[in-house]
Scaffold this motif. Structure first.
Motif, PDB file in Angstrom:
ATOM      1  N   THR A  24      67.088 -31.229  35.162  1.00  0.00           N
ATOM      2  CA  THR A  24      68.400 -31.424  34.394  1.00  0.00           C
ATOM      3  C   THR A  24      68.621 -31.237  32.816  1.00  0.00           C
ATOM      4  N   GLY A  25      67.571 -30.909  32.415  1.00  0.00           N
ATOM      5  CA  GLY A  25      67.413 -30.418  30.811  1.00  0.00           C
ATOM      6  C   GLY A  25      67.155 -31.550  29.999  1.00  0.00           C
ATOM      7  N   THR A  26      66.822 -32.680  30.529  1.00  0.00           N
ATOM      8  CA  THR A  26      66.640 -34.028  29.482  1.00  0.00           C
ATOM      9  C   THR A  26      65.368 -33.966  28.913  1.00  0.00           C
ATOM     10  N   PRO A  27      65.136 -33.827  27.451  1.00  0.00           N
ATOM     11  CA  PRO A  27      63.856 -33.866  26.844  1.00  0.00           C
ATOM     12  C   PRO A  27      63.310 -35.012  27.094  1.00  0.00           C
ATOM     13  N   VAL A  28      62.028 -34.974  27.469  1.00  0.00           N
ATOM     14  CA  VAL A  28      61.039 -36.182  27.725  1.00  0.00           C
ATOM     15  C   VAL A  28      59.415 -35.730  26.872  1.00  0.00           C
ATOM     16  N   ALA A  29      59.197 -36.631  25.997  1.00  0.00           N
ATOM     17  CA  ALA A  29      58.098 -36.536  25.274  1.00  0.00           C
ATOM     18  C   ALA A  29      57.101 -37.655  25.730  1.00  0.00           C
ATOM     19  N   ARG A  30      55.745 -37.313  25.788  1.00  0.00           N
ATOM     20  CA  ARG A  30      54.709 -38.173  26.009  1.00  0.00           C
ATOM     21  C   ARG A  30      53.448 -38.011  25.273  1.00  0.00           C
ATOM     22  N   PHE A  31      52.972 -39.319  24.780  1.00  0.00           N
ATOM     23  CA  PHE A  31      51.762 -39.333  24.047  1.00  0.00           C
ATOM     24  C   PHE A  31      50.927 -40.212  24.233  1.00  0.00           C
ATOM     25  N   TRP A  32      49.830 -40.394  23.987  1.00  0.00           N
ATOM     26  CA  TRP A  32      48.971 -41.503  23.938  1.00  0.00           C
ATOM     27  C   TRP A  32      48.918 -42.170  22.832  1.00  0.00           C
ATOM     28  N   LEU A  33      49.030 -43.642  23.092  1.00  0.00           N
ATOM     29  CA  LEU A  33      48.937 -44.675  21.891  1.00  0.00           C
ATOM     30  C   LEU A  33      47.507 -45.357  21.970  1.00  0.00           C
ATOM     31  N   HIS A  34      46.892 -45.324  20.952  1.00  0.00           N
ATOM     32  CA  HIS A  34      45.711 -46.179  21.096  1.00  0.00           C
ATOM     33  C   HIS A  34      46.016 -47.489  20.147  1.00  0.00           C
ATOM     34  N   HIS A  35      45.989 -48.722  20.918  1.00  0.00           N
ATOM     35  CA  HIS A  35      46.280 -50.014  20.651  1.00  0.00           C
ATOM     36  C   HIS A  35      44.982 -50.659  20.231  1.00  0.00           C
ATOM     37  N   LEU A  36      44.921 -51.180  18.980  1.00  0.00           N
ATOM     38  CA  LEU A  36      43.326 -51.926  18.750  1.00  0.00           C
ATOM     39  C   LEU A  36      43.917 -53.118  18.155  1.00  0.00           C
ATOM     40  N   PRO A  37      43.887 -54.125  19.191  1.00  0.00           N
ATOM     41  CA  PRO A  37      44.099 -55.604  18.806  1.00  0.00           C
ATOM     42  C   PRO A  37      42.990 -56.292  17.880  1.00  0.00           C
ATOM     43  N   ARG A  38      43.437 -57.076  17.044  1.00  0.00           N
ATOM     44  CA  ARG A  38      42.562 -57.851  16.021  1.00  0.00           C
ATOM     45  C   ARG A  38      42.368 -59.231  16.767  1.00  0.00           C
ATOM     46  N   VAL A  39      41.261 -59.615  16.924  1.00  0.00           N
ATOM     47  CA  VAL A  39      40.479 -60.707  17.421  1.00  0.00           C
ATOM     48  C   VAL A  39      39.709 -61.790  16.413  1.00  0.00           C
ATOM     49  N   TYR A  40      40.232 -62.912  16.410  1.00  0.00           N
ATOM     50  CA  TYR A  40      39.699 -63.976  15.468  1.00  0.00           C
ATOM     51  C   TYR A  40      38.351 -64.273  16.097  1.00  0.00           C
ATOM     52  N   ASP A  41      37.216 -64.303  15.200  1.00  0.00           N
ATOM     53  CA  ASP A  41      35.917 -64.614  15.611  1.00  0.00           C
ATOM     54  C   ASP A  41      35.680 -65.996  15.101  1.00  0.00           C
ATOM     55  N   HIS A  42      35.798 -67.222  15.698  1.00  0.00           N
ATOM     56  CA  HIS A  42      35.738 -68.613  15.084  1.00  0.00           C
ATOM     57  C   HIS A  42      34.336 -68.769  14.620  1.00  0.00           C
ATOM     58  N   ARG A  43      33.332 -68.205  15.167  1.00  0.00           N
ATOM     59  CA  ARG A  43      31.961 -68.311  14.592  1.00  0.00           C
ATOM     60  C   ARG A  43      31.823 -67.804  13.347  1.00  0.00           C
ATOM     61  N   ARG A  45      34.033 -66.838  11.528  1.00  0.00           N
ATOM     62  CA  ARG A  45      35.201 -67.082  10.581  1.00  0.00           C
ATOM     63  C   ARG A  45      35.979 -65.725   9.982  1.00  0.00           C
ATOM     64  N   GLN A  46      36.227 -64.597  10.897  1.00  0.00           N
ATOM     65  CA  GLN A  46      36.874 -63.447  10.415  1.00  0.00           C
ATOM     66  C   GLN A  46      37.496 -62.803  11.219  1.00  0.00           C
ATOM     67  N   TRP A  47      38.326 -61.963  11.038  1.00  0.00           N
ATOM     68  CA  TRP A  47      39.022 -60.840  12.209  1.00  0.00           C
ATOM     69  C   TRP A  47      37.994 -59.915  12.414  1.00  0.00           C
ATOM     70  N   THR A  48      38.242 -59.418  13.629  1.00  0.00           N
ATOM     71  CA  THR A  48      37.270 -58.320  14.036  1.00  0.00           C
ATOM     72  C   THR A  48      38.109 -57.436  15.087  1.00  0.00           C
ATOM     73  N   ASP A  49      37.804 -56.185  15.190  1.00  0.00           N
ATOM     74  CA  ASP A  49      38.573 -55.225  16.304  1.00  0.00           C
ATOM     75  C   ASP A  49      38.126 -55.547  17.545  1.00  0.00           C
ATOM     76  N   GLY A  50      39.304 -55.607  18.456  1.00  0.00           N
ATOM     77  CA  GLY A  50      39.037 -56.170  19.742  1.00  0.00           C
ATOM     78  C   GLY A  50      38.660 -54.783  20.550  1.00  0.00           C
ATOM     79  N   ALA A  51      38.659 -54.719  21.938  1.00  0.00           N
ATOM     80  CA  ALA A  51      38.550 -53.412  22.638  1.00  0.00           C
ATOM     81  C   ALA A  51      39.957 -52.424  22.692  1.00  0.00           C
ATOM     82  N   LEU A  52      39.551 -51.329  22.418  1.00  0.00           N
ATOM     83  CA  LEU A  52      40.595 -50.479  22.482  1.00  0.00           C
ATOM     84  C   LEU A  52      41.355 -50.299  23.887  1.00  0.00           C
TER      85      LEU A  52
END
Length: 133
Positions: A24-43, A45-52
């Protein structure tokens, strides 16, 4: 819509935004977004990157044209939309996340963004203002 799960992701655009049009002519965009959560490592005592977490985002209408024109690889964005989870076609036993009917914005923590009304004249193709003598 009833039963939809709204979700918000922050991350980086990965690859090129693909712009297509429906029958019908409606534009649709598609893309990949890579979310990298931050996780606090209690041992440690710092923030680290989680799984992508890869997410496929789709944007519809005028926002799709804007996304295709604005977003490039590695741009930090925030996206919200309807979360959908399906079996991954590429990895048996894995699941794929989709963010449908997304609304996307530039993450100002990482980038400066201009809108039409605030675009500096030089960037808009106007000659620089002359200094008063």
């Amino acid at each position: 819509m009833t039963g939809q799960t709204a979700a918000v992701f922050t991350g980086r655009v990965h690859g090129t935004v693909q712009l297509r049009h429906t029958e019908t002519g409606t534009p649709v965009a598609r893309f990949w977004l890579h979310h990298l959560p931050r996780v606090y490592d209690h041992r440690a005592r710092q923030w680290t990157d989680g799984a992508l977490v890869p997410v496929i985002c789709t944007v519809h209408g005028a926002a799709a044209r804007h996304a295709a024109e604005t977003l490039t690889d590695d741009v930090h964005v925030m996206a919200t939309g309807d979360l959908r989870i399906t079996p991954s076609p590429h990895a048996p036993g894995q699941q794929q996340l989709y963010l449908d009917h997304a609304r996307v914005g530039i993450d100002l923590t990482h980038h400066v963004a201009y809108i039409d009304a605030t675009l500096p004249g030089v960037l808009a193709g106007q000659p620089p203002a002359r200094a008063a003598a």
